[in-house]
Design a protein around this motif. Structure first.
Motif, short mmCIF file in Angstrom:
data_model
loop_
_atom_site.label_atom_id
_atom_site.label_comp_id
_atom_site.label_asym_id
_atom_site.label_seq_id
_atom_site.Cartn_x
_atom_site.Cartn_y
_atom_site.Cartn_z
N GLU A 57 83.34 1.27 34.60
CA GLU A 57 83.88 0.32 35.26
C GLU A 57 83.75 -0.93 34.70
OE1 GLU A 57 84.71 0.78 39.24
OE2 GLU A 57 85.86 2.92 38.70
N GLU A 58 82.72 -0.93 34.70
CA GLU A 58 82.15 -2.70 34.70
C GLU A 58 82.72 -3.29 32.96
OE1 GLU A 58 78.54 -2.92 35.75
OE2 GLU A 58 78.93 -2.55 37.42
N THR A 59 82.52 -2.04 32.33
CA THR A 59 82.50 -1.64 30.65
C THR A 59 83.92 -2.13 30.15
OG1 THR A 59 81.97 -0.36 29.89
CG2 THR A 59 80.14 -2.47 29.89
N ALA A 60 84.49 -2.04 30.82
CA ALA A 60 86.37 -1.51 30.36
C ALA A 60 87.37 -2.51 30.22
CB ALA A 60 87.30 -1.59 31.80
N ASP A 61 87.52 -4.10 30.58
CA ASP A 61 87.39 -5.04 29.49
C ASP A 61 87.42 -5.45 28.06
OD1 ASP A 61 88.99 -5.54 31.62
OD2 ASP A 61 87.49 -6.73 32.89
N LEU A 62 85.06 -4.91 28.25
CA LEU A 62 84.53 -5.07 26.94
C LEU A 62 85.50 -4.33 25.99
CD1 LEU A 62 82.61 -6.36 25.55
CD2 LEU A 62 80.74 -5.22 25.92
N ARG A 63 85.73 -2.68 25.99
CA ARG A 63 86.31 -1.92 25.21
C ARG A 63 87.86 -2.28 24.95
NH1 ARG A 63 86.33 1.52 28.83
NH2 ARG A 63 88.60 2.04 29.80
N ILE A 64 88.33 -3.07 25.50
CA ILE A 64 89.82 -3.56 25.21
C ILE A 64 89.43 -4.50 24.26
CG2 ILE A 64 91.70 -4.17 25.95
CD1 ILE A 64 91.82 -2.76 28.13
N LEU A 65 88.65 -5.48 24.60
CA LEU A 65 88.41 -6.70 23.40
C LEU A 65 87.54 -6.27 21.70
CD1 LEU A 65 86.85 -9.34 26.27
CD2 LEU A 65 89.37 -9.44 24.75
N PHE A 66 86.75 -5.01 22.44
CA PHE A 66 86.50 -5.13 20.92
C PHE A 66 87.55 -4.19 20.08
CE2 PHE A 66 82.05 -5.19 22.13
CZ PHE A 66 81.31 -5.00 20.99
N GLN A 67 88.38 -3.48 20.95
CA GLN A 67 89.35 -3.02 19.91
C GLN A 67 90.72 -3.59 19.17
OE1 GLN A 67 91.50 -0.88 22.98
NE2 GLN A 67 90.09 0.83 22.82
N LYS A 68 90.65 -4.74 20.24
CA LYS A 68 90.95 -6.46 19.58
C LYS A 68 90.41 -6.85 18.37
CE LYS A 68 93.34 -7.69 23.97
NZ LYS A 68 93.59 -8.49 24.81
N HIS A 541 96.62 -4.03 38.38
CA HIS A 541 96.09 -5.60 38.56
C HIS A 541 97.24 -6.17 37.31
CE1 HIS A 541 96.64 -3.65 33.72
NE2 HIS A 541 95.43 -2.56 34.37
N GLY A 542 98.30 -5.47 36.53
CA GLY A 542 98.96 -6.87 35.57
C GLY A 542 98.73 -7.33 35.28
N GLY A 543 97.54 -6.84 34.17
CA GLY A 543 97.05 -7.68 33.11
C GLY A 543 95.62 -8.10 33.19
N GLY A 544 95.90 -9.25 34.13
CA GLY A 544 94.77 -10.37 33.89
C GLY A 544 93.63 -10.12 32.74
N LEU A 545 92.02 -9.95 32.90
CA LEU A 545 91.70 -9.71 31.21
C LEU A 545 92.11 -8.63 30.25
CD1 LEU A 545 88.84 -11.04 30.29
CD2 LEU A 545 87.97 -9.56 31.43
N LEU A 546 92.77 -8.04 30.33
CA LEU A 546 93.06 -6.99 29.29
C LEU A 546 94.33 -7.69 28.58
CD1 LEU A 546 92.56 -4.20 31.78
CD2 LEU A 546 91.20 -5.29 30.33
N SER A 547 94.41 -8.28 29.64
CA SER A 547 96.35 -8.63 28.83
C SER A 547 96.05 -9.31 27.71
CB SER A 547 96.88 -9.67 29.83
OG SER A 547 98.14 -10.58 29.05
N ALA A 548 96.67 -9.39 26.51
CA ALA A 548 96.00 -10.02 25.21
C ALA A 548 95.85 -12.02 25.35
CB ALA A 548 97.37 -9.54 24.12
N ASN A 549 97.20 -12.03 25.97
CA ASN A 549 98.19 -13.45 26.40
C ASN A 549 97.40 -14.05 27.68
OD1 ASN A 549 99.10 -12.90 23.44
ND2 ASN A 549 100.87 -11.83 24.44
N THR A 550 96.80 -13.84 27.94
CA THR A 550 95.88 -14.53 28.91
C THR A 550 95.97 -15.88 28.88
OG1 THR A 550 95.27 -12.48 30.06
CG2 THR A 550 94.46 -14.45 30.94
#
Length: 564
Positions: A57-68, A541-550
């Motif tokens: 759960e803590e590294t979910a944002d990093l997983r998406i950032l890595f994919q980007k 969450h409505g995007g937040g850190l996971l949104s590409a255009n935050t």
């Protein structure tokens, strides 16, 4: 030291490389009854699943950032998902791209520290530059081909951190992390390296003679100036000062280099040599090339390269850095210039000694010096070919070494780091709880010493992170403390094993009942969708850190505001 051995002093790390199974077997052997052994295994199993769920759960944002940042930008090789995202996502501004880059590097650095990786220090980098192992060649980094802007922003934001303050200068262009110290051994004749060493020693002797004569002339001509230099040198070598990295606990590793072996005995010149060099067990480099930056369309995220290696020798670690190229040594240039100077002097002497009675036309002079010119040209071409051949051989050696020592790249590195963080957290928590529960230890200092002795007995000296381990087991209710904050003056007491099993069961129930951040909410329209369809415990969450255009100034959204 015998056989040309040298001692390399390295600080003890927090990294526990011993497998968890080995540690568990050692701990189980210290328990008496089978019931206690089963309880300990149950505690370890529950902790492992609990930590795994939290870390994912803590590294979910990093997983998406890595994919980007690590996905390919080649249209011909892009996956269907990448093509879809590239077509539907609007272009980002420069500030939004910089914000995403900053989040990626910050999250990656945090994961590195949690997996007990450390950043390369300046003292380690200096030792690598002045030492040689298998790559007896000066390496030069083409920094003009690297885009170091995101990394330099990272150091500007985190300059107060201890790791960033002690980082090597090269880390401002390429982030270099490592953990663990191993040993690499190589045996062979090393003919090419020995020839280079012999030539270097010959020219070094000539330089020493010239330097001595120059210094003697300076002493005779400028005695006061020479005394001033001596006084300045003596000030730099004041007693009590040291140029090595200061640390509370250190260990020594033997280094056997080819140069030290040859200096120890010239008989080693004609026999097989056994070399030994300390290694970084694991090494991760993070960088971006300007080629990737230029190939990225405006408004898109330029890829960031993340690569991992294993068993990289300390003296040759620069071979794992990007954009490294063999550089011509100063001695190589001097040898070439010396050959040219000798040839020119020979031509001048030959022309000046021609018979006076001879008709000294231009053609006659040219015919007289033609053999010299041919010999000089052949010698210069031979030297250049030898230089190029040596460079090619070393380049091939570097390629072979990197191919055999490469671990992973891109998102595979993230998956490995997440697993390694789980392993490190689990080892620290299990060991700390075991010794607190079994022994009469009620002090943090005594626990630290006991654990380090235990790890050293199984063959691994480690600087155990006792405070971090105690915080983990205290957060899950496995530790009682008489003070609000943990300290060396706190009285510690671990709960019994049956109570620990029950506590971990409660923590698991609490974890499952907490609202989760739904990874699909940013793709769905929740209007008219009831709680029954989404399920209890659902949070949007409505995007937040996971949104590409935050953008960088987007306010945080609380869980209460996100609930459907």
């Amino acid at each position: 030291m015998p056989n040309g051995q040298l001692s390399v002093v390295v600080p003890l790390e927090n990294f526990i490389s011993t497998p968890l199974d080995t540690i568990l077997r050692e701990l189980l052997d210290r328990l008496d009854g089978d019931k206690d052994r089963m309880r300990l295994l149950d505690i370890v199993r529950r902790l492992e699943h609990l930590y795994s769920c939290r870390i994912n759960e803590e590294t979910a944002d990093l997983r998406i950032l890595f994919q980007k940042f690590t996905s390919t930008r080649d249209v011909g090789r892009m996956s269907a998902v990448d093509k879809l995202n590239s077509s539907i996502l609007p272009p980002m501004s420069a500030s939004e791209v910089a914000h995403q880059e900053d989040m990626f590097l910050d999250e990656l650095h945090r994961l590195m520290e949690q997996a007990n990786f450390v950043m390369l220090t300046q003292s380690e980098y200096d030792d690598a530059l002045k030492s040689d192992y298998l790559i007896d060649l000066d390496m030069r980094q083409r920094k003009e081909r690297l885009d170091s802007v995101p990394i330099r922003r990272f150091f500007a934001r985190n300059g107060g951190l201890k790791a960033c303050a002690a980082a090597a200068g090269v880390c401002h262009d390429v982030l270099v992390y490592h953990r663990g110290i191993g040993v690499h051994r190589q045996e062979g004749l090393f003919v090419m390296q020995k020839v280079d060493y012999f030539i270097d020693m010959v020219f070094a002797g000539l330089f020493a003679i010239v330097s001595f004569l120059t210094a003697a002339a300076q002493v005779w001509k400028y005695p006061t100036y020479f005394k001033k230099i001596q006084l300045e040198a003596s000030k730099d070598e004041e007693p009590g000062l040291t140029r090595t990295m200061s640390t509370d606990r250190q260990r020594t590793v033997k280094r056997v280099s080819l140069a030290a072996s040859l200096r120890h005995s010239w008989a080693n010149f004609f026999s097989s040599n056994s070399l030994q060099e300390p290694t970084f067990r694991e090494m991760v480099v993070v960088y971006r090339t300007k080629q990737d930056l230029d190939a990225t369309e405006p408004g898109q995220l330029p890829p960031i390269q993340v690569k991992s290696f294993r068993d990289i020798p300390l003296a040759d670690f620069e071979m794992a850095l990007p954009e490294m190229t063999p550089a011509t040594k100063t001695l190589d240039l001097i040898k070439l210039m010396a050959a040219l100077a000798i040839g020119i002097m020979t031509i001048i002497i030959k022309v000046s000694t021609l018979p006076v009675t001879h008709a000294q036309t231009a053609a006659d002079k040219f015919r007289a010096i033609l053999p010299i010119l041919c010999g000089l040209g052949s010698y210069v071409i031979k030297i250049i070919v030898q230089f190029q051949s040596a460079h090619n051989k070393y380049a091939q050696l570097i390629t072979q070494m990197l191919y055999s020592r490469s671990l992973d790249s891109g998102d595979g590195v993230r998956s490995y780091l997440v697993d390694q963080r789980l392993q490190q957290d689990l080892k620290e928590a299990v060991i700390a709880y075991f010794f607190l529960q079994r022994g009469q230890l009620q002090d943090m200092g005594l626990l630290d010493d006991e654990v380090e002795v235990f790890l050293e007995d199984i063959g691994e000296p480690v600087d155990f992170e006792v405070d971090d381990a105690l915080l983990k087991i205290r957060a899950d209710g496995l530790l009682r403390c008489d003070t609000a904050e943990l300290g060396y003056d706190s009285t510690l007491q671990a709960v019994s094993m049956p109570r620990a099993v029950a506590k971990l069961g409660e923590r698991w129930e609490q974890l499952l009942s907490q609202p989760v951040l739904c990874p699909y909410c940013r793709y769905l329209d929740h209007e008219g969708v009831g709680d029954n369809a989404l399920g209890s415990g659902h949070a949007q969450h409505g995007g937040g850190l996971l949104s590409a255009n935050t953008p960088a100034n987007t306010p945080a959204v609380t869980l209460q505001e996100q609930e459907v």
